[in-house]
Design an enzyme around this catalytic site. Structure first.
Site, PDB file in Angstrom:
ATOM      1  N   HIS A 135     -10.271   0.767   2.009  1.00  8.14           N
ATOM      2  CA  HIS A 135     -10.084   1.759   3.074  1.00  8.14           C
ATOM      3  C   HIS A 135     -11.294   1.606   3.986  1.00  8.14           C
ATOM      4  CE1 HIS A 135      -8.610   5.680   4.778  1.00  8.14           C
ATOM      5  NE2 HIS A 135      -9.796   5.537   5.352  1.00  8.14           N
ATOM      6  N   HIS A 188       0.874  -1.192   0.000  1.00  4.88           N
ATOM      7  CA  HIS A 188       0.000   0.000   0.000  1.00  4.88           C
ATOM      8  C   HIS A 188       0.899   1.227   0.000  1.00  4.88           C
ATOM      9  CE1 HIS A 188      -3.767   2.228   1.496  1.00  4.88           C
ATOM     10  NE2 HIS A 188      -2.840   3.142   1.275  1.00  4.88           N
ATOM     11  N   HIS A 244       1.529   5.429  -1.656  1.00  8.47           N
ATOM     12  CA  HIS A 244       1.138   6.617  -2.431  1.00  8.47           C
ATOM     13  C   HIS A 244       2.381   7.199  -3.094  1.00  8.47           C
ATOM     14  CE1 HIS A 244      -2.936   6.806  -0.718  1.00  8.47           C
ATOM     15  NE2 HIS A 244      -2.344   6.271   0.351  1.00  8.47           N
ATOM     16  N   ASP A 295       1.506   2.571   3.507  1.00  9.53           N
ATOM     17  CA  ASP A 295       0.666   3.764   3.356  1.00  9.53           C
ATOM     18  C   ASP A 295       1.529   5.030   3.403  1.00  9.53           C
ATOM     19  OD1 ASP A 295      -1.616   5.208   2.871  1.00  9.53           O
ATOM     20  OD2 ASP A 295      -2.405   5.061   4.900  1.00  9.53           O
ATOM     21  N   LYS A 344      -9.299  -0.510  -5.742  1.00  4.53           N
ATOM     22  CA  LYS A 344      -9.323   0.144  -4.439  1.00  4.53           C
ATOM     23  C   LYS A 344     -10.692   0.741  -4.140  1.00  4.53           C
ATOM     24  CE  LYS A 344      -7.940   2.393  -0.758  1.00  4.53           C
ATOM     25  NZ  LYS A 344      -6.691   2.619  -0.055  1.00  4.53           N
ATOM     26  N   HIS A 395      -4.313  -0.901   5.989  1.00  4.86           N
ATOM     27  CA  HIS A 395      -3.872  -0.101   7.135  1.00  4.86           C
ATOM     28  C   HIS A 395      -4.797  -0.257   8.344  1.00  4.86           C
ATOM     29  CE1 HIS A 395      -6.803   2.496   5.250  1.00  4.86           C
ATOM     30  NE2 HIS A 395      -5.964   2.994   4.368  1.00  4.86           N
TER      31      HIS A 395
HETATM   32  O1  DOR Z   1      -3.353   9.260   5.901  1.00  4.85           O
HETATM   33  C1  DOR Z   1      -3.704   8.995   4.776  1.00  4.85           C
HETATM   34  N1  DOR Z   1      -3.157   9.597   3.695  1.00  4.85           N
HETATM   35  N2  DOR Z   1      -4.668   8.098   4.614  1.00  4.85           N
HETATM   36  C2  DOR Z   1      -5.209   7.854   3.421  1.00  4.85           C
HETATM   37  O2  DOR Z   1      -6.098   7.042   3.349  1.00  4.85           O
HETATM   38  C3  DOR Z   1      -4.785   8.616   2.222  1.00  4.85           C
HETATM   39  C4  DOR Z   1      -3.434   9.130   2.380  1.00  4.85           C
HETATM   40  C5  DOR Z   1      -3.063  10.175   1.365  1.00  4.85           C
HETATM   41  O3  DOR Z   1      -3.342   9.976   0.167  1.00  4.85           O
HETATM   42  O4  DOR Z   1      -2.448  11.175   1.734  1.00  4.85           O
HETATM   43 ZN    ZN Z   2      -3.287   5.091   1.750  1.00  3.97          ZN
END
Ligand code: DOR
Ligand code: ZN
Length: 301
Positions: A138, A15, A17, A249, A101, A176
């Site tokens: 999520h 997971h 970003h 995450d 997702k 998460h």
């Molecule tokens: O803390 C988070 N940041 N939780 C999420 O689900 C998305 C993520 C983000 O894209 O910044």
């Molecule tokens: Zn995330």
């Protein structure tokens, strides 16, 4: 003699970003240095919704990878109420995507296009169950009346369990997880269910965010819960149970977006994840189980 080196199979991050543009170029090497592959989140603005979107995003990621580094992005599609089951199936059949997702609409950063009416995605979920394509979830309700610290456990009862009952064979990753209830739910259901645990939720509880002043860099969603929940997560991660694996995450934001009157959610952890995990597992006398958590359980699922 104290052991001071540990050799493990190349980890994966289930997971992550990566964002886009300058941010993508800045953070991608931090992941590629430590991880062979990662499940790449689709919550860009606008989101990665179709197979064509994922194809283009994948090309931008590979293009941002510095010379000499290797990394395999595992792409995901952002589920909306208008997602076309045929487009999802085609993206899966071609090997382009590894998962879909599900963001409940409004649950977190860039989730406005997520799902409000779960009946509208029934067709996509049934198709995914047929073709064996996992759903990454999520797991938080967005109901304003539900306390933010209860949103995960309420989601399990009100949304996740009904979806799983209605869609036999659907493979689900609870992402998460932050609560003992989520750990228990995974443990109680053998088939088709797993969970990722982040680095930060293994080391912080809600006191770290709020005691002695507000610490915006510890704020993420789902928000860290009380210490008993952190301990349940550490137990799950270090237990050797192959239904639990690493999903960092890691979610970078600019300082200006974190350090402000309404700071956004996300902890950027790609750089330090493996050393932090080594410390967590060592404290539990479980260094021999680190490799399962970082490198073996995720691929097996
Ligand atoms: O803390 C988070 N940041 N939780 C999420 O689900 C998305 C993520 C983000 O894209 O910044
Ligand atoms: Zn995330």
């Amino acid at each position: 003699m104290m052991k001071d080196t540990l050799t493990i199979q190349y980890p994966d991050d289930w997971h992550l970003h990566l964002r886009d543009g300058d941010m993508l170029r800045a953070v991608l090497p931090e992941t590629a240095r430590h991880f062979a592959r990662a499940i790449v989140m689709p919550n860009l603005v606008p989101p990665v919704i179709t197979g064509a979107d994922a194809q283009a995003y994948r090309a931008r990621i590979l293009n941002a990878l510095p010379e000499g580094m290797t990394f395999q992005p595992l792409m995901t599609l952002y589920l909306t109420e208008n997602t076309d089951p045929d487009d999802v199936a085609a993206a899966h059949a071609s090997g382009l995507i590894a998962a879909v997702k599900l963001y409940p609409a409004g649950a977190t950063t860039n989730s406005a296009s997520g799902v409000a009416d779960f009946d509208k995605v029934r067709g996509v979920l049934e198709r995914m169950a047929q073709i064996g394509l996992p759903l990454c979830v999520h797991g938080e309700v967005t109901d304003a009346n539900i306390d933010i610290f209860d949103r995960e456990s309420v989601f399990i009862d009100r949304v996740l369990d009904p979806i799983r009952r209605a869609t036999p064979g659907l493979r689900v990753v609870m992402e998460h997880i932050t609560t003992a209830q989520a750990v228990d739910y995974v443990r109680a259901h053998d088939d088709d269910l797993a969970a990722t645990i982040t680095t930060h939720h293994l080391v912080i509880n809600r006191n770290h965010i709020l005691v002695g002043g507000i610490h915006p860099h510890y704020y993420c969603l789902p928000v860290a819960k009380r210490e008993t929940h952190r301990l349940a997560l550490v137990q799950a991660a270090t237990s050797g149970d192959n239904r639990f694996f690493l999903g960092t995450d890691s979610a970078p934001h600019m300082d200006a977006a974190k350090q402000t009157a309404c700071g956004c959610a996300g902890c950027f952890t790609a750089t330090n994840t493996l050393s932090i995990l080594a410390e967590v597992f060592e404290r539990e006398n479980a260094l021999d189980r680190l490799e399962g958590f970082t490198s073996r359980h995720g691929p097996a699922f």
